[in-house]
Design a protein around this motif. Structure first.
Motif, mmCIF file in Angstrom:
data_model
loop_
_atom_site.group_PDB
_atom_site.id
_atom_site.type_symbol
_atom_site.label_atom_id
_atom_site.label_comp_id
_atom_site.label_asym_id
_atom_site.label_seq_id
_atom_site.Cartn_x
_atom_site.Cartn_y
_atom_site.Cartn_z
ATOM 1 N N GLY A 294 39.822 43.189 30.083
ATOM 2 C CA GLY A 294 39.360 41.891 30.563
ATOM 3 C C GLY A 294 38.512 41.123 29.574
ATOM 4 O O GLY A 294 38.033 40.031 29.896
ATOM 5 N N MET A 295 38.322 41.654 28.354
ATOM 6 C CA MET A 295 37.482 40.938 27.392
ATOM 7 C C MET A 295 38.119 39.623 26.963
ATOM 8 O O MET A 295 37.410 38.628 26.764
ATOM 9 C CB MET A 295 37.193 41.820 26.172
ATOM 10 N N ALA A 296 39.435 39.611 26.802
ATOM 11 C CA ALA A 296 40.096 38.368 26.402
ATOM 12 C C ALA A 296 39.870 37.285 27.451
ATOM 13 O O ALA A 296 39.482 36.159 27.130
ATOM 14 C CB ALA A 296 41.585 38.613 26.181
ATOM 15 N N SER A 297 40.088 37.619 28.705
ATOM 16 C CA SER A 297 39.941 36.623 29.778
ATOM 17 C C SER A 297 38.482 36.270 30.016
ATOM 18 O O SER A 297 38.128 35.091 30.166
ATOM 19 C CB SER A 297 40.562 37.160 31.068
ATOM 20 N N SER A 298 37.602 37.263 30.061
ATOM 21 C CA SER A 298 36.214 36.983 30.417
ATOM 22 C C SER A 298 35.421 36.370 29.265
ATOM 23 O O SER A 298 34.280 35.945 29.455
ATOM 24 C CB SER A 298 35.516 38.253 30.915
ATOM 25 N N SER A 299 36.034 36.248 28.075
ATOM 26 C CA SER A 299 35.371 35.517 27.005
ATOM 27 C C SER A 299 35.313 34.023 27.307
ATOM 28 O O SER A 299 34.657 33.268 26.572
ATOM 29 C CB SER A 299 36.070 35.754 25.656
ATOM 30 N N GLU B 65 29.335 36.151 22.170
ATOM 31 C CA GLU B 65 28.981 34.758 21.915
ATOM 32 C C GLU B 65 28.666 34.047 23.232
ATOM 33 O O GLU B 65 27.703 33.277 23.323
ATOM 34 C CB GLU B 65 30.127 34.040 21.205
ATOM 35 N N GLY B 66 29.481 34.324 24.248
ATOM 36 C CA GLY B 66 29.225 33.735 25.560
ATOM 37 C C GLY B 66 27.940 34.236 26.178
ATOM 38 O O GLY B 66 27.210 33.478 26.837
ATOM 39 N N LEU B 67 27.625 35.517 25.971
ATOM 40 C CA LEU B 67 26.399 36.074 26.535
ATOM 41 C C LEU B 67 25.167 35.418 25.914
ATOM 42 O O LEU B 67 24.150 35.216 26.589
ATOM 43 C CB LEU B 67 26.364 37.587 26.339
ATOM 44 N N LEU B 68 25.237 35.063 24.640
ATOM 45 C CA LEU B 68 24.125 34.352 24.012
ATOM 46 C C LEU B 68 23.957 32.958 24.611
ATOM 47 O O LEU B 68 22.826 32.472 24.757
ATOM 48 C CB LEU B 68 24.330 34.264 22.494
ATOM 49 N N GLU B 69 25.061 32.318 24.959
ATOM 50 C CA GLU B 69 24.959 31.019 25.632
ATOM 51 C C GLU B 69 24.302 31.178 27.002
ATOM 52 O O GLU B 69 23.491 30.340 27.420
ATOM 53 C CB GLU B 69 26.335 30.374 25.775
ATOM 54 N N LEU B 70 24.642 32.249 27.699
ATOM 55 C CA LEU B 70 24.021 32.493 29.005
ATOM 56 C C LEU B 70 22.543 32.820 28.840
ATOM 57 O O LEU B 70 21.713 32.436 29.687
ATOM 58 C CB LEU B 70 24.753 33.629 29.726
ATOM 59 N N TYR B 71 22.194 33.500 27.772
ATOM 60 C CA TYR B 71 20.778 33.760 27.483
ATOM 61 C C TYR B 71 20.019 32.458 27.293
ATOM 62 O O TYR B 71 18.898 32.289 27.801
ATOM 63 C CB TYR B 71 20.665 34.643 26.241
ATOM 64 N N THR C 278 41.378 38.465 9.754
ATOM 65 C CA THR C 278 40.587 37.266 9.479
ATOM 66 C C THR C 278 39.957 36.704 10.747
ATOM 67 O O THR C 278 38.860 36.121 10.692
ATOM 68 C CB THR C 278 41.452 36.210 8.773
ATOM 69 N N CYS C 279 40.593 36.875 11.902
ATOM 70 C CA CYS C 279 39.974 36.472 13.170
ATOM 71 C C CYS C 279 38.647 37.210 13.371
ATOM 72 O O CYS C 279 37.674 36.643 13.884
ATOM 73 C CB CYS C 279 40.901 36.760 14.343
ATOM 74 N N VAL C 280 38.609 38.472 12.987
ATOM 75 C CA VAL C 280 37.384 39.263 13.110
ATOM 76 C C VAL C 280 36.330 38.744 12.143
ATOM 77 O O VAL C 280 35.159 38.582 12.506
ATOM 78 C CB VAL C 280 37.681 40.764 12.865
ATOM 79 N N THR C 281 36.736 38.477 10.900
ATOM 80 C CA THR C 281 35.794 37.956 9.906
ATOM 81 C C THR C 281 35.164 36.650 10.380
ATOM 82 O O THR C 281 33.938 36.475 10.339
ATOM 83 C CB THR C 281 36.514 37.722 8.566
ATOM 84 N N ALA C 282 35.994 35.708 10.822
ATOM 85 C CA ALA C 282 35.493 34.397 11.252
ATOM 86 C C ALA C 282 34.581 34.528 12.464
ATOM 87 O O ALA C 282 33.546 33.848 12.557
ATOM 88 C CB ALA C 282 36.655 33.465 11.556
ATOM 89 N N THR C 283 34.937 35.411 13.405
ATOM 90 C CA THR C 283 34.134 35.556 14.617
ATOM 91 C C THR C 283 32.819 36.270 14.320
ATOM 92 O O THR C 283 31.781 35.965 14.924
ATOM 93 C CB THR C 283 34.927 36.307 15.700
ATOM 94 N N TRP C 284 32.821 37.211 13.386
ATOM 95 C CA TRP C 284 31.576 37.857 12.946
ATOM 96 C C TRP C 284 30.632 36.815 12.345
ATOM 97 O O TRP C 284 29.437 36.795 12.647
ATOM 98 C CB TRP C 284 31.901 38.952 11.941
ATOM 99 N N ILE C 285 31.173 35.916 11.534
ATOM 100 C CA ILE C 285 30.358 34.840 10.972
ATOM 101 C C ILE C 285 29.821 33.947 12.083
ATOM 102 O O ILE C 285 28.629 33.585 12.093
ATOM 103 C CB ILE C 285 31.175 34.020 9.952
ATOM 104 N N LYS C 286 30.655 33.593 13.044
ATOM 105 C CA LYS C 286 30.223 32.727 14.142
ATOM 106 C C LYS C 286 29.152 33.399 14.996
ATOM 107 O O LYS C 286 28.175 32.766 15.422
ATOM 108 C CB LYS C 286 31.422 32.334 15.008
ATOM 109 N N LEU C 287 29.303 34.700 15.261
ATOM 110 C CA LEU C 287 28.293 35.423 16.031
ATOM 111 C C LEU C 287 26.962 35.452 15.280
ATOM 112 O O LEU C 287 25.891 35.252 15.880
ATOM 113 C CB LEU C 287 28.782 36.846 16.317
#
Length: 627
Positions: free
Chosen positions: A190-195, A266-272, A325-334
């Motif tokens: 459910g990580m894909a959907s709950s993101s 990333e979403g959890l930080l927005e909720l924080y 590369t999706c992982v690299t970009a998302t690590w940078i975004k996080l």
């Protein structure tokens, strides 16, 4: 009567929209420590890479092709619907960096075309009715929401915000009507959907409508159910070991999927930000530490076959499907999220490591394409097209990491200015007293370690300037208006609080000595770092074969002498000569021989078998000196 009814209904709808505009927005309970620069004009190598991606990837995208699946709505398993949002959010970042009328028209058309596909009940997606909520359907809706909200933030266009609300409301109602949990839908526990948590939180912050906050809290609650990914309760567990190895690697039971996991956080930080609940931030920090300590390799990325696997200890091996590369970009975004929230130097260090190595290494020099996977040895393979869309997920994701850098290199902080990254250009900010200040950076970093900062402001003012000292810089010299300051400490910000005036300048000299790094069982491999850059062998440079075992001629305390050199091939960013010993197969001492090295981003960046490269060099085993 019907026409009068419709008239009054239209009036009420218009009034409701008017009131929502007046009342919309929910102030965050937690404010970011850092805010982006107002504008920036960059120069130098990084600007060349941004320019290439801007012109050859962002501007050349056929928007209509991204929208076609939303019109057809026949999909049952693929992820075509993510591409519109990924391209759009990266295009908005690019536009904020360099406003351009051509790109603006493209953004306008992209939003108009997407909203035109929205059904009367609010759905925007490409899935057939019988397959809704399954596979990548909600994941795609997430990216549509992110794109719509990015456009709303840019334009304050109420039509776009209403489309985003209808899309979110439809999802909430659909889950309720089908009496199902969001973590039971989609892929990877459910990580894909709950993101979708991230845009739902953003939607609440822009509307103040409580149903979105309640939905966000429900998602996090479901994470901790027996069916969920347990992203909070297992945050202290290393990310590669949170669940048993699944029978189906890419199936629902895969709980180590790297990209989707970080998207949820990333979403959890927005909720924080919205709730101020400290546990949420601590959970992300625990997970960040786990990723950094057990997964991130020398170039600042990780994952194999798109999942965490304890890769930091295994990075000298030939790894299958390494560094998505999706992982690299998302690590940078996080890390960008954590940097804004905390202003901690370790997050800026992590961004720099990933940006200069794994991210730039995945991008072709012309910016037209991005590697899907990036090994540390061998050659760089091109990624395949996905879902009949003319690109793949990583081609869409790469620019999302790339364009985070310009407006975060120099940022606002409550007491002044914070310099995170050393990128030449002119940055426009405001001081605590609200006067405009221009900060210029003159440097060719990381080719050299000298950085010059100069201020332009109308009136003298007292405020703070904080400058990141990279963790690897053991000997740093910092001067203010030509006068030496106390010795800065690596891995921290050096803060200068004083009265500043027009023309004041700061000079920084970072420790750019070559650093030897050892890894593998019994330290069987070595690599060389130069500032933030990882260096690599490349077969185009000649010398000993890239697979030969060598012994570096080390200096004191783990440093190695690097001599800058020029080579005929002008596609390399930086090149150095180092000295090593090879196997001589004869008695007596072996004389050192030179070996040429280049930056990892340039190594093998021809996407050809003829350009072999290697980061980790095998150490020649010498039994006489073995422990």
């Amino acid at each position: 009567m019907l026409s009068k009814y419709n008239f009054f209904r239209s009036c009420l709808t218009a009034w409701a929209i008017f009131l929502s505009v007046l009342c919309q927005g929910q102030e965050a309970k937690v404010k970011d420590e850092l805010r982006p620069a107002l504008s920036v004009k960059l120069t130098g190598f990084i600007e060349q890479r941004l320019h290439a991606a801007y012109n050859n990837r962002i501007l050349t995208q056929d928007v209509n092709r991204l929208v076609v699946p939303f019109r057809n709505r026949t999909e049952t398993r693929c992820w075509q619907s993510e591409f519109w949002g990924k391209w759009f959010t990266s295009a908005v970042l690019a536009y904020r960096y360099r406003p351009d009328i051509v790109l603006k028209k493209k953004l306008d058309a992209a939003v108009e075309q997407l909203i035109a596909t929205q059904t009367s009940d609010g759905y925007i997606g490409n899935y057939a009715p019988a397959a809704r909520l399954e596979q990548w359907d909600i994941w795609g809706r997430k990216y549509c929401l992110l794109g719509l909200l990015a456009y709303y933030d840019l334009q304050k266009d109420t039509k776009t915000l209403e489309a985003a609300k209808k899309l979110a409301d439809h999802l909430i109602q659909e889950l309720k009507d089908k009496n199902t949990l969001i973590v039971k839908k989609g892929n990877h526990r459910g990580m894909a959907s709950s993101s979708v948590l991230e845009p739902i939180c953003l939607l609440y912050s822009r509307t103040g409508e409580k149903r979105y906050l309640e939905f966000a809290k429900e998602i996090v609650k479901e994470w901790e159910s027996e069916s969920g990914p347990q992203l909070i309760s297992r945050s202290a567990v290393p990310v590669a070991h949170r669940f048993p190895r699944p029978a189906n690697w890419f199936g629902w039971e895969q709980g180590q999927k790297a990209y989707e996991m970080m998207s949820c956080y990333e979403g959890l930080l927005e909720l924080y930000r919205l709730t101020g609940k400290q546990e949420y931030k601590e959970v992300v920090e625990h997970t960040w530490s786990s990723i950094e300590q057990t997964e991130m390799n020398i170039t600042g990325s990780g994952s194999a076959a798109e999942c965490w696997f304890g890769g930091k200890a295994l990075q000298t091996l030939p790894v299958s499907h390494y560094q998505e590369t999706c992982v690299t970009a998302t690590w940078i975004k996080l890390n960008q999220q954590l940097l804004k929230l905390t202003a901690a130097a370790k997050y800026a260090d992590a961004i720099e490591q990933s940006f200069y190595n794994s991210l730039l290494g995945a991008m072709t020099p012309l910016g037209t394409d991005w590697a899907k996977y990036s090994p540390l040895s061998g050659y760089r393979p091109r990624g395949e097209e996905q879902c009949g869309m003319g690109l793949n997920c990583c081609v869409a994701s790469g620019p999302r990491g790339l364009f985070t850098l310009p407006l975060s290199s120099v940022m606002h902080q409550a007491k002044g200015i914070r310099v995170n990254f050393f990128v030449p250009g002119v940055y426009e900010l405001t001081t605590p007293a609200r006067q405009k200040v221009l900060v210029s950076q003159e440097t060719n970093y990381p080719v050299k370690g000298a950085v010059a900062l100069k201020l332009q402001l109308e009136k003298p003012e007292t405020f703070s300037i904080s400058i990141r000292i990279p963790s690897w810089s053991a000997q740093t010299v910092l001067m203010i208006n030509g006068e030496p300051a106390s010795s800065p400490t690596g891995g921290q910000y050096f803060t200068i609080t004083r009265g500043w005036k027009n023309g004041d300048h700061i000079s920084l000299n970072l420790d750019m000595r070559g650093r030897l790094v050892y890894s593998g069982n019994g330290d069987q491999h070595f690599a060389i770092q130069y500032g933030p850059l990882v260096l690599a062998r490349d077969s185009r440079l000649g010398g000993p074969d890239t697979d030969d075992a060598l012994v570096p001629v080390a200096g004191n305390n783990g440093y190695i002498n690097l001599e800058p050199c020029e080579v005929k091939n002008n596609t390399f960013w930086v090149t150095f000569k180092a000295w090593v010993k090879t196997e001589s197969h004869k008695e007596g001492p072996t004389d050192p021989v030179p070996v040429l090295l280049c930056d990892y981003a340039s190594a093998g960046n021809t996407y050809s078998d003829a350009s072999r490269f290697r980061v980790w060099t095998p150490l020649l085993f010498e039994p006489r000196y073995a422990k």
